[in-house]
Design a protein around this motif. Structure first.
Motif, PDB file in Angstrom:
ATOM      1  N   LYS A 118      -3.466  34.017  58.259  1.00 52.37           N
ATOM      2  CA  LYS A 118      -3.260  32.743  58.938  1.00 52.37           C
ATOM      3  C   LYS A 118      -4.212  32.676  60.119  1.00 52.37           C
ATOM      4  N   GLU A 119      -4.541  31.469  60.512  1.00 52.82           N
ATOM      5  CA  GLU A 119      -5.512  31.265  61.594  1.00 52.82           C
ATOM      6  C   GLU A 119      -5.097  31.983  62.875  1.00 52.82           C
ATOM      7  N   ASP A 120      -3.814  31.924  63.233  1.00 53.56           N
ATOM      8  CA  ASP A 120      -3.375  32.566  64.478  1.00 53.56           C
ATOM      9  C   ASP A 120      -3.497  34.087  64.393  1.00 53.56           C
ATOM     10  N   GLN A 121      -3.344  34.662  63.195  1.00 53.11           N
ATOM     11  CA  GLN A 121      -3.518  36.104  63.029  1.00 53.11           C
ATOM     12  C   GLN A 121      -4.989  36.484  63.168  1.00 53.11           C
ATOM     13  N   GLN A 122      -5.856  35.683  62.562  1.00 54.00           N
ATOM     14  CA  GLN A 122      -7.299  35.932  62.702  1.00 54.00           C
ATOM     15  C   GLN A 122      -7.713  35.827  64.168  1.00 54.00           C
ATOM     16  N   ARG A 123      -7.218  34.796  64.835  1.00 57.01           N
ATOM     17  CA  ARG A 123      -7.561  34.599  66.241  1.00 57.01           C
ATOM     18  C   ARG A 123      -7.059  35.764  67.097  1.00 57.01           C
ATOM     19  N   GLN A 124      -5.876  36.267  66.786  1.00 55.75           N
ATOM     20  CA  GLN A 124      -5.318  37.401  67.531  1.00 55.75           C
ATOM     21  C   GLN A 124      -6.248  38.612  67.453  1.00 55.75           C
ATOM     22  N   ILE A 125      -6.742  38.894  66.258  1.00 54.46           N
ATOM     23  CA  ILE A 125      -7.670  40.023  66.094  1.00 54.46           C
ATOM     24  C   ILE A 125      -8.951  39.785  66.878  1.00 54.46           C
ATOM     25  N   MET A 126      -9.478  38.564  66.830  1.00 51.40           N
ATOM     26  CA  MET A 126     -10.716  38.267  67.545  1.00 51.40           C
ATOM     27  C   MET A 126     -10.531  38.377  69.057  1.00 51.40           C
ATOM     28  N   ILE A 127      -9.392  37.951  69.570  1.00 50.80           N
ATOM     29  CA  ILE A 127      -9.120  38.068  71.009  1.00 50.80           C
ATOM     30  C   ILE A 127      -9.038  39.536  71.400  1.00 50.80           C
ATOM     31  N   LEU A 129     -10.432  42.028  69.920  1.00 47.63           N
ATOM     32  CA  LEU A 129     -11.787  42.575  69.836  1.00 47.63           C
ATOM     33  C   LEU A 129     -12.587  42.216  71.082  1.00 47.63           C
ATOM     34  N   SER A 130     -12.498  40.975  71.521  1.00 50.84           N
ATOM     35  CA  SER A 130     -13.259  40.530  72.693  1.00 50.84           C
ATOM     36  C   SER A 130     -12.817  41.247  73.962  1.00 50.84           C
ATOM     37  N   GLU A 131     -11.563  41.703  73.966  1.00 49.65           N
ATOM     38  CA  GLU A 131     -11.013  42.400  75.139  1.00 49.65           C
ATOM     39  C   GLU A 131     -11.035  43.915  74.978  1.00 49.65           C
ATOM     40  N   ASN A 132     -11.720  44.397  73.925  1.00 49.83           N
ATOM     41  CA  ASN A 132     -11.892  45.827  73.694  1.00 49.83           C
ATOM     42  C   ASN A 132     -10.562  46.553  73.486  1.00 49.83           C
ATOM     43  N   ARG A 133      -9.630  45.915  72.775  1.00 46.63           N
ATOM     44  CA  ARG A 133      -8.325  46.550  72.541  1.00 46.63           C
ATOM     45  C   ARG A 133      -7.836  46.339  71.112  1.00 46.63           C
ATOM     46  N   ALA A 134      -8.771  46.212  70.168  1.00 45.49           N
ATOM     47  CA  ALA A 134      -8.386  46.043  68.770  1.00 45.49           C
ATOM     48  C   ALA A 134      -7.805  47.345  68.230  1.00 45.49           C
ATOM     49  N   GLN A 145     -16.454  47.571  70.557  1.00 45.65           N
ATOM     50  CA  GLN A 145     -15.803  46.312  70.213  1.00 45.65           C
ATOM     51  C   GLN A 145     -16.424  45.100  70.901  1.00 45.65           C
ATOM     52  N   THR A 146     -16.677  45.199  72.203  1.00 47.32           N
ATOM     53  CA  THR A 146     -17.230  44.033  72.898  1.00 47.32           C
ATOM     54  C   THR A 146     -18.649  43.724  72.407  1.00 47.32           C
ATOM     55  N   GLU A 147     -19.394  44.764  72.021  1.00 48.35           N
ATOM     56  CA  GLU A 147     -20.739  44.532  71.478  1.00 48.35           C
ATOM     57  C   GLU A 147     -20.662  43.831  70.127  1.00 48.35           C
ATOM     58  N   VAL A 148     -19.696  44.228  69.311  1.00 50.77           N
ATOM     59  CA  VAL A 148     -19.499  43.565  68.017  1.00 50.77           C
ATOM     60  C   VAL A 148     -19.164  42.095  68.249  1.00 50.77           C
ATOM     61  N   PHE A 149     -18.213  41.855  69.146  1.00 56.27           N
ATOM     62  CA  PHE A 149     -17.800  40.478  69.424  1.00 56.27           C
ATOM     63  C   PHE A 149     -18.977  39.650  69.941  1.00 56.27           C
TER      64      PHE A 149
END
Length: 198
Positions: A118-127, A129-134, A145-149
């Motif tokens: 679901k979109e909210d699940q995808q967004r959760q992973i991306m957030i 990743l952007s915060e270096n806590r995936a 992680q932040t470099e990937v993002f």
């Protein structure tokens, strides 16, 4: 995005006859990108499609298809990178491994491939990743992680905002060469430029 545009009836492609032949060919190719991927597999492209849609905030096929084509061409060409931080893999490896990590995370959490979440699940992973806590962190070993993002965001944005559909929506008049601008004072528009409609 069209519903939010201040230029709902503007179409930058109506100006194409004023562009030189080479420029016109480049822009027209963006409307009909290559259907085959040269570097990405089809499953990888589907995962990347979901990632790019989240990053662009746009799920329409036309612009996102061009974004994928642009990224695939970039990775296939294997041209050198201007700069890369120490310890960060080359972009071709970085993107491939990141796609695998997205799917691994999605499968470990929801038993579903990333592109089917679901979109909210995808967004959760991306957030995350952007915060270096995936999570789980071991999936991202050797992949900052932040470099990937940041790399995915850069590749997505540079392609997305070079698509003529998006140009029209933001009121960008496209290449000015060889016609050039005549009215250059603040607030003035040339007759071929977009005017706010609402």
């Amino acid at each position: 995005m069209t519903s939010q545009s201040h230029y709902p009836t503007y179409d930058v492609m109506r100006e194409k006859e004023h562009w030189d032949k080479h420029t016109r060919a480049i822009v027209e190719d963006r409307l009909d990108p290559e259907p085959e991927y040269r570097y990405l597999s089809l499953p990888e492209a589907e995962t990347l499609r979901a990632v790019c849609s989240i990053l662009a905030g746009d799920y329409r096929n036309e612009p996102i298809r061009f974004v994928l084509s642009h990224i695939d061409r970039h990775l296939h060409s294997n041209i050198g990178e201007g700069q890369r931080k120490q310890g960060v893999p080359p972009v071709r490896i970085l993107i491939k491994q990141a796609i695998q990590a997205f799917d691994f995370m999605a499968m470990s959490r929801w038993q579903t491939p990333f592109h089917q979440l679901k979109e909210d699940q995808q967004r959760q992973i991306m957030i995350e990743l952007s915060e270096n806590r995936a999570d789980p962190p071991y999936v991202w070993t050797g992949l900052p992680q932040t470099e990937v993002f940041n790399k995915l965001l850069t590749l997505t944005v540079e392609a997305y905002y070079s698509h003529p559909l998006i140009w029209s929506e933001i009121g960008y008049g496209g290449p000015a060469y060889p016609r050039g601008y005549i009215r250059t004072a603040i607030g003035q528009l040339d007759p071929w430029e977009a005017e706010k409609e609402r």
